[in-house]
Design a protein around this motif. Structure first.
Motif, short mmCIF file in Angstrom:
data_model
loop_
_atom_site.label_atom_id
_atom_site.label_comp_id
_atom_site.label_asym_id
_atom_site.label_seq_id
_atom_site.Cartn_x
_atom_site.Cartn_y
_atom_site.Cartn_z
N LYS A 147 3.89 5.76 -5.37
CA LYS A 147 3.83 5.93 -6.83
C LYS A 147 2.78 6.96 -7.21
CE LYS A 147 5.59 1.53 -8.53
NZ LYS A 147 5.30 0.34 -9.34
N ARG A 148 1.62 6.88 -6.54
CA ARG A 148 0.55 7.84 -6.82
C ARG A 148 1.01 9.26 -6.50
NH1 ARG A 148 -3.05 10.66 -4.34
NH2 ARG A 148 -2.60 9.85 -2.28
N VAL A 149 1.67 9.43 -5.37
CA VAL A 149 2.16 10.75 -4.97
C VAL A 149 3.21 11.25 -5.95
CG1 VAL A 149 3.46 11.98 -3.18
CG2 VAL A 149 1.58 10.46 -2.54
N LYS A 150 4.11 10.36 -6.38
CA LYS A 150 5.13 10.75 -7.36
C LYS A 150 4.49 11.19 -8.66
CE LYS A 150 9.06 8.01 -5.74
NZ LYS A 150 9.99 6.92 -6.06
N THR A 151 3.46 10.44 -9.09
CA THR A 151 2.76 10.80 -10.32
C THR A 151 2.11 12.17 -10.18
OG1 THR A 151 2.31 8.47 -10.73
CG2 THR A 151 0.98 10.05 -11.95
N GLU A 152 1.46 12.40 -9.04
CA GLU A 152 0.82 13.70 -8.80
C GLU A 152 1.86 14.82 -8.75
OE1 GLU A 152 -1.82 13.74 -5.45
OE2 GLU A 152 -2.94 12.01 -6.20
N MET A 153 2.99 14.54 -8.12
CA MET A 153 4.05 15.55 -8.04
C MET A 153 4.58 15.88 -9.43
SD MET A 153 6.12 14.45 -4.59
CE MET A 153 7.43 15.60 -4.92
N GLY A 154 4.68 14.85 -10.28
CA GLY A 154 5.12 15.08 -11.65
C GLY A 154 4.15 15.99 -12.38
N LYS A 155 2.85 15.74 -12.18
CA LYS A 155 1.83 16.58 -12.81
C LYS A 155 1.92 18.01 -12.29
CE LYS A 155 -1.49 12.87 -13.67
NZ LYS A 155 -2.80 12.31 -13.29
N ARG A 164 0.84 -1.21 0.00
CA ARG A 164 0.00 0.00 0.00
C ARG A 164 0.88 1.26 0.00
NH1 ARG A 164 -3.57 -1.80 4.77
NH2 ARG A 164 -4.64 -3.55 3.83
N VAL A 165 1.93 1.22 0.78
CA VAL A 165 2.84 2.37 0.86
C VAL A 165 3.49 2.60 -0.50
CG1 VAL A 165 5.00 3.19 1.88
CG2 VAL A 165 3.23 2.19 3.34
N ARG A 166 3.91 1.54 -1.17
CA ARG A 166 4.52 1.68 -2.48
C ARG A 166 3.53 2.24 -3.49
NH1 ARG A 166 7.47 -4.15 -2.75
NH2 ARG A 166 9.12 -3.71 -1.25
N VAL A 167 2.32 1.70 -3.46
CA VAL A 167 1.28 2.20 -4.38
C VAL A 167 1.01 3.67 -4.10
CG1 VAL A 167 -1.16 2.00 -4.98
CG2 VAL A 167 0.23 -0.07 -4.75
#
Length: 128
Positions: A26-34, A20-23
């Motif tokens: 990844k979601r946070v990294k994707t949002e940060m990229g956006k 869950r932490v990894r998922v």
């Protein structure tokens, strides 16, 4: 052996937590990229606006200079018309001395205008 079962149960829930932490990471990294992309777009737009405002300020200064020049030309033209009217009145009344004085003054003004025009042309030729 029983402790192993407890460890397995404990590890299973920890594995799920790690997953869950990894998922989530990844979601946070994707949002940060956006967010970074949006920030870059905003910075680009800001740069464009600053450039546009600088251009507008430059055009405003040029218009002010042109307006001042037109005002000066208008004042000179008004003065010449007043002199011409004075010359006509002096000639009508027969005051030839006054007419001659006003005509000489008008010639001086026209000569000064021509000199200024020549100087301005020379300055324009010097400026690239």
């Amino acid at each position: 052996m029983a402790p192993r079962k407890i460890d397995r149960v404990g590890s299973k829930s920890q594995t799920e937590k790690k997953l869950r932490v990894r998922v989530e990471a990844k979601r946070v990294k994707t949002e940060m990229g956006k967010v970074r992309e949006e920030q870059e777009c905003l910075k680009d737009e800001q740069r464009k606006l600053i450039t546009r405002f600088d251009e507008i300020a430059k055009q405003c200064d040029e218009l002010k200079q042109e307006t001042e020049m037109i005002e000066k030309q208008s004042a000179i033209t008004r003065a010449k018309l007043i002199l011409m009217f004075g010359i006509l009145k002096a000639r009508e009344s027969g005051d030839l001395v006054q007419a001659a004085n006003l005509t000489a003054l008008l010639r001086e003004i026209v000569a000064m205008e021509e000199e200024n025009a020549i100087v301005d042309e020379a300055k324009d030729e010097e400026d690239p």
